[in-house]
Design an enzyme around this catalytic site. Sequence first.
Site, short mmCIF file in Angstrom:
data_model
loop_
_atom_site.label_atom_id
_atom_site.label_comp_id
_atom_site.label_asym_id
_atom_site.label_seq_id
_atom_site.Cartn_x
_atom_site.Cartn_y
_atom_site.Cartn_z
NE ARG A 50 60.44 37.03 -13.80
CZ ARG A 50 59.92 37.92 -12.95
NH1 ARG A 50 59.83 37.61 -11.66
NH2 ARG A 50 59.49 39.10 -13.38
CG ASP A 52 63.76 29.49 -8.43
OD1 ASP A 52 63.27 30.58 -8.79
OD2 ASP A 52 63.08 28.57 -7.95
NE ARG A 197 63.45 24.74 -5.80
CZ ARG A 197 63.94 25.84 -5.22
NH1 ARG A 197 63.94 27.00 -5.89
NH2 ARG A 197 64.40 25.79 -3.99
#
Length: 245
Positions: A50, A52, A197
Amino acid sequence: MRNLKVMMAFRGTNYHGFQRQPNALTVQEVVEGALSKLLNEPVTIYGCSRTDTGVHAQQFCFSMQTEKPLPPRNFIRGACGYLPEDISILSVEDAPPEFHARYSCRAKQYMYRIHNSESKNPFTTDLELHYRRPLDIRLMREAASDFVGTHDFASFCTNLTEKQTTVRTIYDITVEKQGDTVILLVKGNGFLYNMVRILVGTLLGVNEGRYAVSELDEILASRDRLRAGMTAQPHGLSLYRVFYD
């Protein structure tokens, strides 16, 4: 039935991540639509990860099945003809029936780019984080080394579930400066939601003096998201490489 291993690249600025969502435009939706037109049949793709909203990919793998005997070159040319300019098919090959882009992946490497200058770069505003403070590259490398190895990264993850294991192995983290650009490369066997992140945000916190390098082991051990640094903005992040047997 053919099982295909497909590599693509995309600029994630205009998309709400890779995975299909009911009320937002995603990379998966666009690619499935293009391939369905190309092959004249419904297509479902299975991504290696996945991503973001706003995150990019320089190498992203997906697997899919089709009965159409389209040669790789025709597949690439045809798919790219239906895709927008910010998504590109890089390669396609037949894979064993058991191959799955996500479950067969052995490691991933992410890149985070920082434009370290008082002035912004108008050509990379959606590809690099603009960061004005001077960066102590040596200090950031020292701090990054604490994350290498097998650790519980619960402090570096959002949206935890009780059943989810938060132990991951980081093989390597490098921090390099090229002109006004600082590039962080993080390679591991897997990553939690927002993990890279938050790692970057914590390293920036070390650079700013909000955390000492000596505190990082304690932050890891705490398993407390509130102890780690901010979640760095998504547009500096890209999936750089994926590794298979």
